[in-house]
Scaffold this active site. Structure first.
Site, short mmCIF file in Angstrom:
data_model
loop_
_atom_site.label_atom_id
_atom_site.label_comp_id
_atom_site.label_asym_id
_atom_site.label_seq_id
_atom_site.Cartn_x
_atom_site.Cartn_y
_atom_site.Cartn_z
N HIS A 1 -1.73 4.56 9.87
CA HIS A 1 -0.35 5.05 10.05
C HIS A 1 -0.36 6.34 10.86
O HIS A 1 -0.18 7.42 10.32
CB HIS A 1 0.30 5.30 8.69
CG HIS A 1 0.38 4.08 7.83
ND1 HIS A 1 -0.68 3.61 7.10
CD2 HIS A 1 1.40 3.22 7.58
CE1 HIS A 1 -0.31 2.52 6.42
NE2 HIS A 1 0.95 2.27 6.70
N GLU B 1 4.16 -5.84 8.63
CA GLU B 1 2.80 -5.63 8.09
C GLU B 1 2.26 -6.86 7.38
O GLU B 1 1.05 -7.01 7.21
CB GLU B 1 2.81 -4.47 7.08
CG GLU B 1 2.98 -3.09 7.69
CD GLU B 1 3.03 -1.99 6.63
OE1 GLU B 1 2.93 -0.82 7.02
OE2 GLU B 1 3.18 -2.27 5.43
N HIS C 1 0.82 -1.22 0.00
CA HIS C 1 0.00 0.00 0.00
C HIS C 1 0.86 1.27 0.00
O HIS C 1 0.45 2.30 0.54
CB HIS C 1 -0.97 -0.01 1.19
CG HIS C 1 -0.29 -0.07 2.54
ND1 HIS C 1 -0.81 -0.74 3.60
CD2 HIS C 1 0.89 0.44 2.97
CE1 HIS C 1 0.00 -0.64 4.64
NE2 HIS C 1 1.04 0.09 4.29
N HIS D 1 10.20 -4.24 3.77
CA HIS D 1 10.62 -2.84 3.74
C HIS D 1 10.99 -2.36 5.13
O HIS D 1 10.43 -2.84 6.12
CB HIS D 1 9.58 -1.92 3.11
CG HIS D 1 8.26 -1.78 3.84
ND1 HIS D 1 7.46 -2.84 4.17
CD2 HIS D 1 7.58 -0.67 4.25
CE1 HIS D 1 6.36 -2.40 4.76
NE2 HIS D 1 6.40 -1.09 4.84
#
Lengths: 148, 279
Positions: free
Chosen positions: B59, B240, B12, B193
Site C-alpha cells: 500500500h 483486491e 487485511h 470496500h
C-alpha cells in the site's frame, strides 16, 4: 502545418483512448495512467511520509517541506487544509492519502467521512458502516446518482 | 516432494492489526469478529505448515509510482514490518524461504510468467495483518513465508484470470519442489470496500458471498469478473479480491471448505475469511 495537424489527430485519438469503462462509477477515483500523471508529485510527497525523518521535516514547517516537491499550488493548499476529497480530485490516491491522516494521528474514518457524500463525522461514518455500510443499490453508476 | 495442504483467504484491514496491537479485541466493536475467528486460529494451530506463500499487496509502502511490477516474489532470508506512516507494527520479523521462493520464480518463468524478485521489501499491513489473524501475537511466527506481491492499486492491473493462472503455476512449482515440506497459500485483501471518494463505504454482501461460493465450488466463475465489475460492484478497492484467485488457482480443483466467516464492518470494509483444504 504538418506538425500541428499530427498533433491534433494525436490528441483526438488520445482523448478517446483515455476514456475508461469505469468512468461512470460515481464518486470513485482509481489510480490509472491519467491520475498517475496528474498526481505524481503529490503522491510522492504523501509517500515520503513513510519516512520518520520526512515526517519530522513536514511537522516542523509544512509549507517549506511541500515546497521541496513539484506540486501545484492547488495540491499544496489541499494538503495544508486537509481537504482529502480535493486531494483525490487533484490526482492523489487514497492509499497515499492515508499517510497524511496517519501523520495527523487521526483514524481513517475521519478522512472517509470528510470525503463521503453527504459529508459525515467520524461517528456518523462509523454508524453507517455498523448499520451495514453504504448499499450498492443506487450507487453503481452516475446515472443513478443523477436520479437520486 | 513438497505438499500444498490448504489455502486461506482473508481481508487485511489495518484496524484489525491495531485492535490486536492495542489490546482492544474484547471491546464491543471487535468482540464478535474475534470470537468468529477462533475456529480459524484453531485450524491454524492444528495445521501449521513449514512455509506459507502469502499473496498480498503493498500500500504505497515499498512500491510506488516510481517502480511497480505486476508480480513480485520475495526471495530474501528475512523481511521486516514496514513503517507505512505511523511507525512499524510491533510484530516479529518474518523469515523467508529463499529455496522455495527461487524455485517458484524459476518454475513459473519457464512457464512464461515474468516475475520480478525482491530481496528486502518491508512488509506492510497487507502482509502482517493476515499473519496476526492466523497466529495471534507469538514471539516468533510459527512458519516461514514466501511473499508474492500483486499490483492491485496502480492500473493496469493483472486480470482475474491471470491471477488464477499464476496460482496454478505456483501450485505446480510447489508440487515439483524437492524438499519434504508442507506448504500453505494465502490470498489476502478484500472483500468489498471503497476507501476513497464520495462513494466511500460501499459494500456488497451479495457479491462477496457469491465470490466465496464460487471460490469453493466454481473457481473459474471468479476468473471471468472484469476489473470494472469488481470496482462497480465491490468498491474501488474491492478489486483486491483478484489476489484470492492466485490462492485458489494453486489448489486442486475439488477442495473442502472447512471455514468461512463474513462480517460487516471492519472499519470501511466487509471482512471475509475462508479456508479451503486440498483433499
Amino acid at each position: 502545418m504538418i506538425l500541428t495537424d499530427l498533433r491534433g489527430r494525436y490528441q483526438f485519438g488520445f482523448g478517446r483512448f483515455m476514456e475508461r469503462d469505469y468512468d461512470d462509477i460515481p464518486g470513485t477515483y482509481p489510480l490509472d495512467s491519467r491520475t498517475y500523471r496528474k498526481g505524481y508529485h503529490v503522491n510522492m510527497f504523501l509517500m515520503s511520509l513513510n519516512d520518520a525523518e520526512c515526517r519530522d521535516k513536514f511537522a516542523e514547517d509544512e509549507q517549506a517541506y511541500l515546497d521541496t516537491f513539484r506540486m501545484t499550488e492547488d495540491q499544496k493548499s489541499a494538503v495544508l487544509d486537509r481537504r482529502f476529497l480535493d486531494l483525490l480530485k487533484l490526482g492523489a490516491n487514497v492509499y497515499y492519502a492515508f499517510k497524511l491522516i496517519s501523520f495527523d494521528r487521526q483514524p481513517p474514518q475521519v478522512m472517509y467521512g470528510q470525503m463521503a457524500e453527504p459529508r459525515l463525522t467520524f461517528d456518523e461514518f462509523q454508524q453507517m458502516m455498523i448499520d451495514g455500510g453504504r448499499p450498492i443499490d443506487g450507487n453503481r453508476s452516475v446515472e443513478e446518482w443523477k436520479d437520486g | 516432494m513438497a505438499k500444498l495442504i490448504a489455502g486461506m483467504g482473508t481481508s487485511h484491514v489495518p484496524g484489525l492489526g491495531a485492535a490486536m496491537d492495542n489490546g482492544k479485541t474484547q471491546e464491543p466493536y471487535w468482540k464478535q469478529l474475534f470470537e468468529g475467528l477462533e475456529p480459524l486460529r484453531a485450524w491454524h494451530r492444528a495445521n501449521t505448515p513449514d512455509v506459507n506463500i502469502i499473496v498480498y499487496n503493498d500500500h504505497a509502502t515499498e512500491f510506488s509510482l516510481d517502480s511497480y511490477s505486476t508480480f513480485t516474489v520475495g526471495v530474501g532470508e528475512n523481511f521486516e514490518p514496514a513503517d507505512e506512516g505511523w511507525g512499524p507494527r510491533q510484530v516479529p520479523s518474518m523469515s523467508g524461504y529463499p529455496d522455495l521462493a527461487w524455485h517458484i520464480v524459476e518454475s513459473a518463468m519457464a512457464e512464461e510468467f515474468d516475475l520480478a524478485v525482491h530481496a528486502s521489501m518491508d512488509l506492510d499491513h497487507g502482509f502482517t495483518v493476515p499473519l496476526s489473524i492466523a497466529y495471534g501475537q507469538p514471539k516468533e511466527w510459527p512458519a516461514a513465508v514466501v511473499p508474492v506481491c500483486v499490483n492491485v492499486i496502480q492500473h493496469p492491473l493483472p486480470t482475474a484470470l491471470r491471477c488464477y493462472k499464476l496460482g496454478q503455476a505456483i501450485g505446480r512449482a510447489v508440487a515439483s519442489f524437492p524438499e519434504q515440506i508442507n506448504v500453505g497459500i494465502w490470498g489476502t485483501g478484500g472483500l468489498s470496500h471503497q476507501l476513497g471518494g464520495e462513494r466511500v463505504g460501499v459494500v456488497n454482501p451479495e457479491f462477496d458471498q457469491k465470490f466465496l461460493d464460487n471460490l469453493s465450488r466454481d473457481p473459474l466463475a471468479n476468473t471471468r469478473i472484469s476489473h470494472t465489475e469488481f470496482m462497480r460492484e465491490a468498491g474501488c478497492e474491492g478489486v483486491e479480491m483478484i489476489m484470492w484467485n492466485v490462492m485458489r488457482g494453486a489448489l486442486e480443483d475439488d477442495v473442502d471448505e472447512v471455514f468461512r466467516l463474513y462480517h460487516i464492518p471492519v472499519s470501511a470494509t466487509a471482512y471475509g475469511a475462508i479456508i479451503l483444504e486440498n483433499k
